[in-house]
Design a protein around this motif. Sequence first.
Motif, short mmCIF file in Angstrom:
data_model
loop_
_atom_site.label_atom_id
_atom_site.label_comp_id
_atom_site.label_asym_id
_atom_site.label_seq_id
_atom_site.Cartn_x
_atom_site.Cartn_y
_atom_site.Cartn_z
N PRO A 150 -23.07 45.69 53.90
CA PRO A 150 -22.78 46.41 52.64
C PRO A 150 -21.31 46.72 52.42
O PRO A 150 -20.90 46.89 51.27
CB PRO A 150 -23.62 47.69 52.76
CG PRO A 150 -23.98 47.81 54.20
CD PRO A 150 -24.02 46.43 54.75
N ASP A 151 -20.49 46.76 53.49
CA ASP A 151 -19.07 47.02 53.30
C ASP A 151 -18.31 45.78 52.83
O ASP A 151 -17.11 45.85 52.51
CB ASP A 151 -18.43 47.57 54.58
CG ASP A 151 -18.51 46.61 55.77
OD1 ASP A 151 -18.87 45.43 55.58
OD2 ASP A 151 -18.21 47.06 56.89
N GLY A 152 -18.99 44.63 52.77
CA GLY A 152 -18.36 43.41 52.29
C GLY A 152 -17.43 42.75 53.28
O GLY A 152 -16.80 41.73 52.96
N ASN A 153 -17.34 43.28 54.49
CA ASN A 153 -16.39 42.76 55.47
C ASN A 153 -17.00 41.82 56.51
O ASN A 153 -16.28 41.24 57.31
CB ASN A 153 -15.71 43.92 56.21
CG ASN A 153 -14.83 44.74 55.30
OD1 ASN A 153 -14.24 44.21 54.37
ND2 ASN A 153 -14.75 46.04 55.56
N LYS A 154 -18.33 41.69 56.49
CA LYS A 154 -19.00 40.86 57.49
C LYS A 154 -20.07 40.00 56.84
O LYS A 154 -20.79 40.45 55.95
CB LYS A 154 -19.65 41.73 58.57
CG LYS A 154 -18.66 42.45 59.47
CD LYS A 154 -19.34 43.20 60.57
CE LYS A 154 -20.07 44.43 60.07
NZ LYS A 154 -19.18 45.47 59.57
N ALA A 155 -20.16 38.76 57.32
CA ALA A 155 -21.24 37.84 56.94
C ALA A 155 -22.02 37.47 58.19
O ALA A 155 -21.50 37.56 59.33
CB ALA A 155 -20.67 36.59 56.28
N TYR A 156 -23.23 37.03 57.99
CA TYR A 156 -24.08 36.57 59.08
C TYR A 156 -24.66 35.21 58.70
O TYR A 156 -24.89 34.92 57.53
CB TYR A 156 -25.23 37.55 59.34
CG TYR A 156 -24.78 38.95 59.67
CD1 TYR A 156 -24.57 39.35 60.99
CD2 TYR A 156 -24.56 39.88 58.66
CE1 TYR A 156 -24.16 40.63 61.30
CE2 TYR A 156 -24.14 41.17 58.96
CZ TYR A 156 -23.94 41.54 60.27
OH TYR A 156 -23.52 42.81 60.56
N PHE A 157 -24.94 34.39 59.71
CA PHE A 157 -25.65 33.15 59.47
C PHE A 157 -26.23 32.67 60.79
O PHE A 157 -25.89 33.17 61.87
CB PHE A 157 -24.74 32.08 58.86
CG PHE A 157 -23.70 31.50 59.79
CD1 PHE A 157 -23.96 30.38 60.56
CD2 PHE A 157 -22.45 32.09 59.89
CE1 PHE A 157 -23.01 29.86 61.43
CE2 PHE A 157 -21.48 31.57 60.74
CZ PHE A 157 -21.77 30.45 61.52
N SER A 158 -27.11 31.68 60.70
CA SER A 158 -27.73 31.13 61.89
C SER A 158 -27.90 29.63 61.76
O SER A 158 -28.07 29.11 60.65
CB SER A 158 -29.12 31.78 62.11
OG SER A 158 -29.79 31.15 63.18
N ASP A 159 -27.84 28.95 62.87
CA ASP A 159 -28.43 27.63 63.02
C ASP A 159 -29.71 27.87 63.79
O ASP A 159 -29.68 28.16 64.99
CB ASP A 159 -27.49 26.69 63.79
CG ASP A 159 -28.06 25.29 63.95
OD1 ASP A 159 -29.27 25.10 63.71
OD2 ASP A 159 -27.30 24.38 64.33
N THR A 160 -30.85 27.79 63.09
CA THR A 160 -32.13 28.12 63.72
C THR A 160 -32.32 27.36 65.02
O THR A 160 -32.90 27.88 65.99
CB THR A 160 -33.28 27.80 62.75
OG1 THR A 160 -33.11 28.58 61.56
CG2 THR A 160 -34.64 28.14 63.36
N ASP A 161 -31.82 26.15 65.08
CA ASP A 161 -31.98 25.29 66.25
C ASP A 161 -31.37 25.91 67.51
O ASP A 161 -31.83 25.64 68.62
CB ASP A 161 -31.34 23.93 65.97
CG ASP A 161 -31.76 22.86 66.95
OD1 ASP A 161 -32.98 22.66 67.12
OD2 ASP A 161 -30.88 22.21 67.54
N THR A 162 -30.36 26.76 67.36
CA THR A 162 -29.71 27.39 68.50
C THR A 162 -30.38 28.69 68.93
O THR A 162 -30.05 29.23 69.99
CB THR A 162 -28.24 27.72 68.19
OG1 THR A 162 -28.19 28.75 67.19
CG2 THR A 162 -27.50 26.49 67.69
N GLN A 163 -31.25 29.23 68.07
CA GLN A 163 -31.93 30.51 68.30
C GLN A 163 -30.94 31.67 68.42
O GLN A 163 -31.20 32.66 69.10
CB GLN A 163 -32.84 30.43 69.54
CG GLN A 163 -33.95 29.40 69.39
CD GLN A 163 -34.91 29.39 70.56
OE1 GLN A 163 -34.52 29.26 71.71
NE2 GLN A 163 -36.19 29.53 70.26
N ASN A 164 -29.83 31.57 67.71
CA ASN A 164 -28.82 32.63 67.68
C ASN A 164 -28.49 33.00 66.24
O ASN A 164 -28.57 32.16 65.34
CB ASN A 164 -27.51 32.18 68.35
CG ASN A 164 -27.64 32.06 69.85
OD1 ASN A 164 -28.39 32.82 70.47
ND2 ASN A 164 -26.93 31.12 70.43
#
Length: 279
Positions: A148-162
Amino acid sequence: MTTIFDERQCKLGEGPLWHPERQQLFWFDVLNKKLMSRENGTAKSWEFDEYVSAAGWVSKTELLIASASKLFLFNLDTKTSMKLCDMEADNRVTRSNDGRADPKGGFWIGTMGIEAEAGAGSIYRFYKGELRKLFSGITITNAICFAPDGNKAYFSDTDTQNIQQLMLDDQGWPTGTPKLFVDLTGDNLNPDGAVVDSEGYLWNAQWGANRVARYSPEGQFVEEISFPAKQISCPAFGGAELQTLFATSAAVDLSGVDEGKTFFAQTGTRGQLEHRIIL
């Protein structure tokens, strides 16, 4: 307690989006090339000529939609489309997958191989008319969401399980390299779509595990919501108070009566308003 929101069984339900101006949920059946919704209790759908998987809202009547070959503007009232830009249009191996608008008005979208070919996918950001590739060599792009602070994004490559965390600059572009946020390899869990609530906690759908799991801003598991469908694919907060957690699922390769349906659960947590895309 979880409740069925829509009885239609999606082969691959994905990309739920709560439109704040319409107070209406939209989602996709990717493999059947459909945008789906409910309006005043009535089931609605729009069919396209290629895979569609994710959207963001531009106005009360317009969505930006990601397809297998492009980003386009879709008018819900007139049912007309206008291409904004090509996206891997010359690559017949890939299609779009997970995506979400960011707090600065950009739109992040991932691609993947239609048959989940190893390393075929990438993540892009569309911002003020420009589509820029951010990451490549990803097998199954997922979990794109923003603090919500706009300073961080997240993503995943499902294949890596991370699930990875990434810092953003004041224009919403990545800075530095991604770092590990949640490692699910020990539990053999497969991260799918995700959303961040107003407190900065990440809610992740976990393919094959019948659940959406909540993680603290430090990446610690907090709680889960269980669903009757095995392949829960993506969550979204909506409802008048943004305390309803919607979740899509996929019926592909399964025969259970609830597989592929779209669900909701009431929570004690408030989500974020979905950000408007600035063209």
